[in-house]
Design a protein around this motif. Structure first.
Motif, PDB file in Angstrom:
ATOM      1  N   SER A   2       0.611  -1.779  -0.601  1.00 56.54           N
ATOM      2  CA  SER A   2      -0.157   0.011   0.385  1.00 56.54           C
ATOM      3  C   SER A   2       0.912   1.603  -0.169  1.00 56.54           C
ATOM      4  O   SER A   2       0.638   2.536  -0.002  1.00 56.54           O
ATOM      5  N   SER A   3       2.045   1.106   0.766  1.00 56.08           N
ATOM      6  CA  SER A   3       3.562   1.862   0.009  1.00 56.08           C
ATOM      7  C   SER A   3       3.639   3.034  -1.089  1.00 56.08           C
ATOM      8  O   SER A   3       3.478   4.134  -1.148  1.00 56.08           O
ATOM      9  N   ALA A   4       2.871   1.761  -2.075  1.00 51.93           N
ATOM     10  CA  ALA A   4       2.606   2.181  -3.664  1.00 51.93           C
ATOM     11  C   ALA A   4       1.880   3.677  -3.027  1.00 51.93           C
ATOM     12  O   ALA A   4       2.400   4.240  -4.493  1.00 51.93           O
ATOM     13  N   LEU A  25      -6.012   5.375  -6.813  1.00 51.07           N
ATOM     14  CA  LEU A  25      -6.964   4.013  -5.328  1.00 51.07           C
ATOM     15  C   LEU A  25      -7.153   2.968  -6.037  1.00 51.07           C
ATOM     16  O   LEU A  25      -6.808   2.289  -5.604  1.00 51.07           O
ATOM     17  N   GLN A  26      -7.859   3.361  -7.127  1.00 51.45           N
ATOM     18  CA  GLN A  26      -8.836   2.136  -7.574  1.00 51.45           C
ATOM     19  C   GLN A  26      -6.945   1.541  -8.316  1.00 51.45           C
ATOM     20  O   GLN A  26      -7.626   0.191  -8.231  1.00 51.45           O
ATOM     21  N   ARG A  27      -6.475   1.545  -8.771  1.00 52.01           N
ATOM     22  CA  ARG A  27      -5.052   0.337  -9.215  1.00 52.01           C
ATOM     23  C   ARG A  27      -4.465  -0.251  -7.803  1.00 52.01           C
ATOM     24  O   ARG A  27      -4.654  -1.962  -8.347  1.00 52.01           O
ATOM     25  N   SER A  28      -4.715   0.615  -6.453  1.00 53.78           N
ATOM     26  CA  SER A  28      -3.492  -0.118  -5.972  1.00 53.78           C
ATOM     27  C   SER A  28      -5.024  -1.142  -5.314  1.00 53.78           C
ATOM     28  O   SER A  28      -4.277  -2.316  -4.958  1.00 53.78           O
ATOM     29  N   TRP A  29      -6.296  -1.395  -5.218  1.00 49.56           N
ATOM     30  CA  TRP A  29      -7.130  -2.273  -5.263  1.00 49.56           C
ATOM     31  C   TRP A  29      -7.471  -3.154  -5.667  1.00 49.56           C
ATOM     32  O   TRP A  29      -7.461  -4.371  -5.432  1.00 49.56           O
ATOM     33  N   ILE A  30      -6.482  -3.072  -7.408  1.00 50.12           N
ATOM     34  CA  ILE A  30      -6.939  -4.349  -8.447  1.00 50.12           C
ATOM     35  C   ILE A  30      -5.761  -5.225  -8.003  1.00 50.12           C
ATOM     36  O   ILE A  30      -5.838  -6.320  -7.684  1.00 50.12           O
ATOM     37  N   VAL A  31      -5.100  -3.932  -7.877  1.00 55.82           N
ATOM     38  CA  VAL A  31      -3.270  -4.666  -7.525  1.00 55.82           C
ATOM     39  C   VAL A  31      -3.298  -5.739  -6.218  1.00 55.82           C
ATOM     40  O   VAL A  31      -3.103  -7.204  -6.231  1.00 55.82           O
ATOM     41  N   ASN A  32      -3.921  -5.247  -4.758  1.00 53.36           N
ATOM     42  CA  ASN A  32      -3.694  -5.721  -3.754  1.00 53.36           C
ATOM     43  C   ASN A  32      -4.682  -6.301  -4.101  1.00 53.36           C
ATOM     44  O   ASN A  32      -4.723  -7.964  -2.854  1.00 53.36           O
ATOM     45  N   PHE A  33      -6.367  -6.161  -4.198  1.00 57.30           N
ATOM     46  CA  PHE A  33      -7.319  -7.852  -4.011  1.00 57.30           C
ATOM     47  C   PHE A  33      -6.520  -9.072  -4.882  1.00 57.30           C
ATOM     48  O   PHE A  33      -6.368 -10.358  -4.373  1.00 57.30           O
ATOM     49  N   ILE A  34      -5.831  -8.911  -6.142  1.00 57.52           N
ATOM     50  CA  ILE A  34      -5.337 -10.155  -6.701  1.00 57.52           C
ATOM     51  C   ILE A  34      -4.069 -10.286  -5.884  1.00 57.52           C
ATOM     52  O   ILE A  34      -4.164 -11.583  -5.874  1.00 57.52           O
ATOM     53  N   THR A  35      -3.626  -9.857  -5.228  1.00 57.93           N
ATOM     54  CA  THR A  35      -1.767 -10.674  -4.320  1.00 57.93           C
ATOM     55  C   THR A  35      -3.459 -10.308  -2.849  1.00 57.93           C
ATOM     56  O   THR A  35      -2.490 -12.110  -2.963  1.00 57.93           O
ATOM     57  N   VAL A  36      -3.486 -10.596  -2.954  1.00 56.59           N
ATOM     58  CA  VAL A  36      -4.388 -11.082  -1.144  1.00 56.59           C
ATOM     59  C   VAL A  36      -5.161 -12.351  -1.876  1.00 56.59           C
ATOM     60  O   VAL A  36      -4.916 -14.019  -1.095  1.00 56.59           O
ATOM     61  N   TYR A  76      -9.596  -6.474   4.327  1.00 57.53           N
ATOM     62  CA  TYR A  76      -9.637  -5.518   4.995  1.00 57.53           C
ATOM     63  C   TYR A  76      -8.580  -4.350   4.844  1.00 57.53           C
ATOM     64  O   TYR A  76      -8.661  -3.206   4.591  1.00 57.53           O
ATOM     65  N   LEU A  77      -7.041  -5.649   5.085  1.00 60.46           N
ATOM     66  CA  LEU A  77      -5.947  -4.649   4.780  1.00 60.46           C
ATOM     67  C   LEU A  77      -5.756  -3.838   2.996  1.00 60.46           C
ATOM     68  O   LEU A  77      -5.679  -2.897   3.464  1.00 60.46           O
ATOM     69  N   ILE A  78      -5.985  -4.269   2.268  1.00 58.77           N
ATOM     70  CA  ILE A  78      -6.168  -3.660   0.223  1.00 58.77           C
ATOM     71  C   ILE A  78      -6.599  -2.334   1.163  1.00 58.77           C
ATOM     72  O   ILE A  78      -6.197  -1.152   0.681  1.00 58.77           O
ATOM     73  N   PHE A  79      -8.438  -2.420   1.272  1.00 62.99           N
ATOM     74  CA  PHE A  79      -8.899  -1.067   1.492  1.00 62.99           C
ATOM     75  C   PHE A  79      -8.513  -0.216   2.407  1.00 62.99           C
ATOM     76  O   PHE A  79      -8.471   0.930   2.418  1.00 62.99           O
ATOM     77  N   ASN A  80      -7.880  -0.652   4.101  1.00 62.05           N
ATOM     78  CA  ASN A  80      -7.181   0.568   4.642  1.00 62.05           C
ATOM     79  C   ASN A  80      -6.643   1.426   4.669  1.00 62.05           C
ATOM     80  O   ASN A  80      -6.665   2.408   5.037  1.00 62.05           O
ATOM     81  N   PHE A  81      -5.429   0.375   4.436  1.00 57.65           N
ATOM     82  CA  PHE A  81      -4.400   1.221   4.583  1.00 57.65           C
ATOM     83  C   PHE A  81      -4.374   1.968   3.014  1.00 57.65           C
ATOM     84  O   PHE A  81      -3.808   2.512   2.851  1.00 57.65           O
ATOM     85  N   THR A  82      -4.897   1.643   2.111  1.00 61.58           N
ATOM     86  CA  THR A  82      -4.802   2.525   0.925  1.00 61.58           C
ATOM     87  C   THR A  82      -5.127   3.209   0.517  1.00 61.58           C
ATOM     88  O   THR A  82      -4.895   4.599   0.218  1.00 61.58           O
ATOM     89  N   ILE A  83      -6.495   3.458   1.557  1.00 61.52           N
ATOM     90  CA  ILE A  83      -7.156   4.458   1.944  1.00 61.52           C
ATOM     91  C   ILE A  83      -6.561   5.278   2.527  1.00 61.52           C
ATOM     92  O   ILE A  83      -7.033   6.857   2.448  1.00 61.52           O
ATOM     93  N   GLN A  84      -5.882   4.678   3.500  1.00 58.24           N
ATOM     94  CA  GLN A  84      -5.442   6.499   4.630  1.00 58.24           C
ATOM     95  C   GLN A  84      -4.765   6.634   3.769  1.00 58.24           C
ATOM     96  O   GLN A  84      -3.960   7.653   4.164  1.00 58.24           O
ATOM     97  N   MET A  85      -3.606   6.147   2.512  1.00 52.43           N
ATOM     98  CA  MET A  85      -2.520   6.581   2.192  1.00 52.43           C
ATOM     99  C   MET A  85      -2.529   7.662   1.150  1.00 52.43           C
ATOM    100  O   MET A  85      -2.449   8.651   1.303  1.00 52.43           O
ATOM    101  N   TYR A  86      -4.193   7.144   0.896  1.00 54.24           N
ATOM    102  CA  TYR A  86      -4.434   8.718  -0.223  1.00 54.24           C
ATOM    103  C   TYR A  86      -5.234   9.682   0.311  1.00 54.24           C
ATOM    104  O   TYR A  86      -5.084  10.875   0.102  1.00 54.24           O
ATOM    105  N   LEU A  87      -6.152   9.336   1.559  1.00 59.42           N
ATOM    106  CA  LEU A  87      -6.767  10.497   2.505  1.00 59.42           C
ATOM    107  C   LEU A  87      -5.139  11.447   3.128  1.00 59.42           C
ATOM    108  O   LEU A  87      -5.430  12.868   2.729  1.00 59.42           O
ATOM    109  N   GLN A  88      -4.438  10.857   3.703  1.00 56.23           N
ATOM    110  CA  GLN A  88      -2.713  11.426   3.918  1.00 56.23           C
ATOM    111  C   GLN A  88      -2.268  12.575   2.947  1.00 56.23           C
ATOM    112  O   GLN A  88      -1.890  13.662   3.923  1.00 56.23           O
TER     113      GLN A  88
END
Length: 179
Positions: A2-4, A25-36, A76-88
């Motif tokens: 998610s740091s990406a 954000l959406q791209r990170s969800w796609i990549v992380n969802f596939i990985t998980v 949950y981690l997929i969304f939580n960390f990516t959204i936190q990075m997006y918001l921060q």
């Protein structure tokens, strides 16, 4: 991985390309969802794997049970960390703090109910973890989709599926670097 998202969103925000943040954000969800999803069988088959490597039976049984409860948590981690990075990256740290505080309160409340009042033991503790965690993510979704990120969230788009390879490489290298 998610740091990406933090890197890409920070660069987009700094460059004034706010519209790209939602796409990243959406791209990170796609990549992380596939990985998980690729990793899920490790959690499902933890019991036979641990038996195969000769772990003690009591540990095998407990770890196999716990690992199944961890499946919703890793999603949950997929969304939580990516959204936190997006918001921060948008300097919206207060919403992250408030939602984290609420998740902590929910976790304490549900842990008390599930573990002590309902006597569900470890299952109750893990269930409380999942409920509280997902409550936080739902709050983040409400914040983003509810219009509080008007410059960066333009809705779901097929543009998120374009140029995934650079995101995969950045995500993998970020994940390895942190590991």
């Amino acid at each position: 991985m998610s740091s990406a998202t933090e890197t890409l969103c920070g660069q987009a925000f700094g460059a004034g390309q706010d519209h790209m943040m939602g796409i990243y954000l959406q791209r990170s969800w796609i990549v992380n969802f596939i990985t998980v999803t690729i990793l899920v069988p490790i959690f499902i088959f933890a019991t036979p794997f641990l038996r195969l490597i000769g772990e003690q039976e009591n540990i095998v049984v407990a770890a196999g049970k716990i690992s199944l409860w961890c499946i919703p948590f890793i999603y949950y981690l997929i969304f939580n960390f990516t959204i936190q990075m997006y918001l921060q990256a948008q300097l919206k740290n207060m919403i992250v703090g408030w939602l984290s505080t609420l998740a902590f309160i929910f976790h304490m409340m549900f842990s008390w109910i599930f573990v002590f009042k309902l006597n569900w033991g470890i299952d109750g503790a893990l269930g409380a973890m999942n409920v509280a965690s997902w409550a936080s993510v739902i709050g983040q979704f409400v914040y983003i989709f509810g219009g509080w990120c008007p410059n960066t969230w333009k809705g779901f788009t097929l543009a998120a599926f374009v140029d995934l390879w650079p995101v995969i490489k950045l995500s993998a290298s970020s994940g390895l670097m942190l590991w």
